[in-house]
Design an enzyme around this catalytic site. Structure first.
Site, mmCIF file in Angstrom:
data_model
loop_
_atom_site.group_PDB
_atom_site.id
_atom_site.type_symbol
_atom_site.label_atom_id
_atom_site.label_comp_id
_atom_site.label_asym_id
_atom_site.label_seq_id
_atom_site.Cartn_x
_atom_site.Cartn_y
_atom_site.Cartn_z
ATOM 1 C CE LYS A 245 46.427 85.272 34.302
ATOM 2 N NZ LYS A 245 46.836 84.336 33.245
ATOM 3 C CG ASP B 198 49.172 85.879 30.782
ATOM 4 O OD1 ASP B 198 50.259 86.203 30.270
ATOM 5 O OD2 ASP B 198 49.080 85.038 31.706
ATOM 6 C CE LYS C 60 52.804 83.431 30.966
ATOM 7 N NZ LYS C 60 51.356 83.423 31.259
ATOM 8 C CG ASP D 128 57.385 84.196 16.198
ATOM 9 O OD1 ASP D 128 58.406 84.152 15.479
ATOM 10 O OD2 ASP D 128 56.374 83.515 15.982
ATOM 11 C CB THR E 94 56.668 80.469 38.827
ATOM 12 O OG1 THR E 94 55.450 80.422 38.095
ATOM 13 C CG2 THR E 94 56.884 81.876 39.336
ATOM 14 C CD GLN F 91 50.668 79.726 41.380
ATOM 15 O OE1 GLN F 91 51.889 79.686 41.274
ATOM 16 N NE2 GLN F 91 49.899 80.374 40.523
ATOM 17 N NE ARG G 83 44.541 77.119 40.610
ATOM 18 C CZ ARG G 83 45.694 76.479 40.513
ATOM 19 N NH1 ARG G 83 45.710 75.155 40.453
ATOM 20 N NH2 ARG G 83 46.835 77.136 40.463
HETATM 21 O O1 C5P Z 1 44.604 79.826 40.274
HETATM 22 P P1 C5P Z 1 45.806 80.694 40.495
HETATM 23 O O2 C5P Z 1 45.567 81.847 41.442
HETATM 24 O O3 C5P Z 1 47.022 79.885 40.868
HETATM 25 O O4 C5P Z 1 46.081 81.334 39.047
HETATM 26 C C1 C5P Z 1 47.194 82.150 38.775
HETATM 27 C C2 C5P Z 1 47.141 82.661 37.357
HETATM 28 O O5 C5P Z 1 48.346 83.358 37.072
HETATM 29 C C3 C5P Z 1 47.031 81.568 36.290
HETATM 30 O O6 C5P Z 1 46.270 82.096 35.207
HETATM 31 C C4 C5P Z 1 48.468 81.341 35.864
HETATM 32 O O7 C5P Z 1 48.553 80.886 34.531
HETATM 33 C C5 C5P Z 1 49.044 82.744 35.982
HETATM 34 N N1 C5P Z 1 50.508 82.802 36.160
HETATM 35 C C6 C5P Z 1 51.169 82.209 37.219
HETATM 36 N N2 C5P Z 1 52.528 82.292 37.331
HETATM 37 C C7 C5P Z 1 53.248 82.943 36.411
HETATM 38 C C8 C5P Z 1 52.599 83.562 35.342
HETATM 39 C C9 C5P Z 1 51.217 83.466 35.238
HETATM 40 O O8 C5P Z 1 50.510 81.617 38.093
HETATM 41 N N3 C5P Z 1 54.560 83.052 36.552
#
Ligand code: C5P
Length: 235
Positions: A33, A60, A62, A65, A123, A194, A215
């Site tokens: 991604k 991604d 997003k 517009d 989120t 998260q 991560r």
């Molecule tokens: O490091 P981690 O596993 O938390 O990364 C999650 C990825 O998913 C990041 O690139 C984050 O920007 C993306 N993302 C998210 N929640 C969302 C949309 C995208 O964590 N609602």
């Protein structure tokens, strides 16, 4: 979409990307991604290079517009050969349809049109922000379902959501729609920032169509081993 595990390349430089990719497996078995940070640094050339090497790419960005602008942007992105891309469902049905039309118009003949995924409520939006700043009268769960239904009617192929929302969305929006879920952690992993997380196994049980993991893989001592473990658990 096959049940991909997209590795989130949340880096501010290309060298870190190549260092990680050296450790991960075959490009054709690896899904990535690319988000705004890396895209605004390394741009379309890096995306083209990754696609050319055989990686499956989720771009991604997003988009949000007016419909005419989103149509034009989606048309350009479709030329890159990515697997899927994102827009904000809050941009409205006309904008979502324009994004879909732009993707179709921009896809070179003989290539597959990228899947269009809609972000419902981020989120990071709490119930309080939804009520007091977005002035939304619906509770979060209903708002997410409503946006997903709008996105589906307007031609989106799926939504980005929490794994914990997938069962409810499948019941109310249908199985003929993609549910791509970040917020994935192996048991014992740190949650980082998260909030609503699930393991790859739980994501599979809830019905996620594909998952996004950053991560836990990018910061692992052995990213290839963790990526393989997550793919095995999810599939
Ligand atoms: O490091 P981690 O596993 O938390 O990364 C999650 C990825 O998913 C990041 O690139 C984050 O920007 C993306 N993302 C998210 N929640 C969302 C949309 C995208 O964590 N609602």
């Amino acid at each position: 979409m096959e049940k991909a595990v997209f590795v989130a390349l949340d880096y501010d430089n290309e060298q870190d990307v190549w260092n990680l990719l050296e450790k991960l497996g075959q490009p054709t078995e690896t899904a990535l991604k690319v988000g705004m940070e890396l895209f605004y640094h390394s741009g379309i050339n890096l995306v083209k290079e990754l696609v050319q090497r055989g990686y499956k790419i989720f771009l991604d960005l997003k988009l949000h517009d007016i419909p005419n602008t989103v149509y034009g942007a989606a048309k350009q992105l479709a030329k890159l050969g990515v697997n899927c891309t994102t827009i904000h469902a809050l941009g409205g049905s006309e904008m979502i349809s324009a994004a879909k039309e732009g993707l179709i118009a921009g896809t070179p003949t003989g290539q597959t049109v990228p899947k269009l995924l809609a972000v419902t409520e981020l989120t990071s939006i709490s119930n309080t922000i939804l009520r007091d700043e977005q002035n939304c009268v619906l509770p979060m769960a209903e708002q997410v379902v409503s946006l997903a239904q709008t996105a589906k009617k307007a031609g989106a192929d799926g939504v980005i959501c929490s794994p914990l929302e997938v069962e409810n969305l499948r019941a109310k929006v249908g199985d003929d729609f993609l549910y791509v879920t970040p917020g994935i952690r192996l048991s014992g992993n740190h949650a980082d920032d998260q909030k609503r997380i699930a393991t790859p196994q739980k994501a599979r049980e809830y019905g996620s169509s594909a998952i996004v993991v950053g991560r836990p893989i990018t910061q692992a001592k052995d990213p290839a081993q963790v990526y393989a473990e997550i793919k095995k658990e999810f599939n």
